[in-house]
Design an enzyme around this catalytic site. Structure first.
Site, PDB file in Angstrom:
ATOM      1  N   GLU A  73      34.219  12.314 -14.167  1.00  0.00           N
ATOM      2  CA  GLU A  73      35.394  12.241 -15.049  1.00  0.00           C
ATOM      3  C   GLU A  73      36.131  10.905 -14.902  1.00  0.00           C
ATOM      4  O   GLU A  73      36.609  10.344 -15.886  1.00  0.00           O
ATOM      5  CB  GLU A  73      36.330  13.421 -14.792  1.00  0.00           C
ATOM      6  CG  GLU A  73      35.692  14.791 -14.984  1.00  0.00           C
ATOM      7  CD  GLU A  73      34.993  14.993 -16.322  1.00  0.00           C
ATOM      8  OE1 GLU A  73      35.378  14.363 -17.325  1.00  0.00           O
ATOM      9  OE2 GLU A  73      34.037  15.800 -16.371  1.00  0.00           O
ATOM     10  N   HIS A  76      34.493   8.401 -16.992  1.00  0.00           N
ATOM     11  CA  HIS A  76      34.932   8.492 -18.392  1.00  0.00           C
ATOM     12  C   HIS A  76      36.232   7.711 -18.590  1.00  0.00           C
ATOM     13  O   HIS A  76      36.397   7.000 -19.583  1.00  0.00           O
ATOM     14  CB  HIS A  76      35.152   9.953 -18.809  1.00  0.00           C
ATOM     15  CG  HIS A  76      33.902  10.691 -19.135  1.00  0.00           C
ATOM     16  ND1 HIS A  76      33.021  10.285 -20.117  1.00  0.00           N
ATOM     17  CD2 HIS A  76      33.378  11.822 -18.601  1.00  0.00           C
ATOM     18  CE1 HIS A  76      32.020  11.143 -20.175  1.00  0.00           C
ATOM     19  NE2 HIS A  76      32.197  12.081 -19.265  1.00  0.00           N
TER      20      HIS A  76
END
Length: 160
Positions: A73, A76
């Site tokens: 994450e 990202h």
């Protein structure tokens, strides 16, 4: 849960040092929540600088969630800060970033998700047959929303 959060934020600090050093992206604006349910282990919301992690999975598999899902994450976040929405979410840029900060650049996790909520199904019929609808659609029908069969185009009626 306190110890898991402590470890997670310690890992986030480590990732921040790498991110600043390698990409010039500071992670101090990231918010982390533990509200995700279902089969997803984590989700990044770029417009809110938010990472939401699966609360059941982090308690059951803290090492995997901290060492791999958090990196996934965070990658990202870094990718979004560097490229905006101009690249694919799991494209080559993301894969390179994920690997360089110590994550495994894979799209899907392999954690067991046995606690996934199963929706109750309701039986509805039309001219061509029977359909099982989730409680979400059933409740909408109860409030007056009409659903039609995609095949015969007739209105669905609940089986008594």
């Amino acid at each position: 849960m306190y110890e898991i959060k402590r470890r997670l934020y310690s890992k986030l600090l480590e990732l921040n040092h790498r991110s600043v050093e390698l990409f010039g992206v500071d992670l101090s604006d990231i918010t982390i929540k533990f509200e995700l349910k279902g089969i997803a282990a984590g989700k990044y919301y770029p417009k809110r600088d938010l990472i939401n992690l699966n609360k059941d999975l982090i308690q059951t598999y803290p090492d995997e969630m901290i060492n791999n899902i958090l990196c996934h994450e965070v990658a990202h976040h870094i990718t979004y800060k560097l490229y905006g929405g101009r690249v694919k979410p799991h494209g080559k840029e993301w894969k390179e970033i994920c690997g360089s900060i110590g994550g495994v650049p894979e799209i899907y996790h392999s954690l067991p998700t046995t606690k996934v909520k199963k929706f109750k199904r309701y039986r509805y019929i039309c001219e061509c047959g029977e359909h099982l609808l989730t409680s979400i659609r059933h409740n909408r029908i109860q409030k007056g929303v009409a659903y039609f069969c995609k095949k015969c185009k007739k209105k669905l009626s609940q089986v008594s």
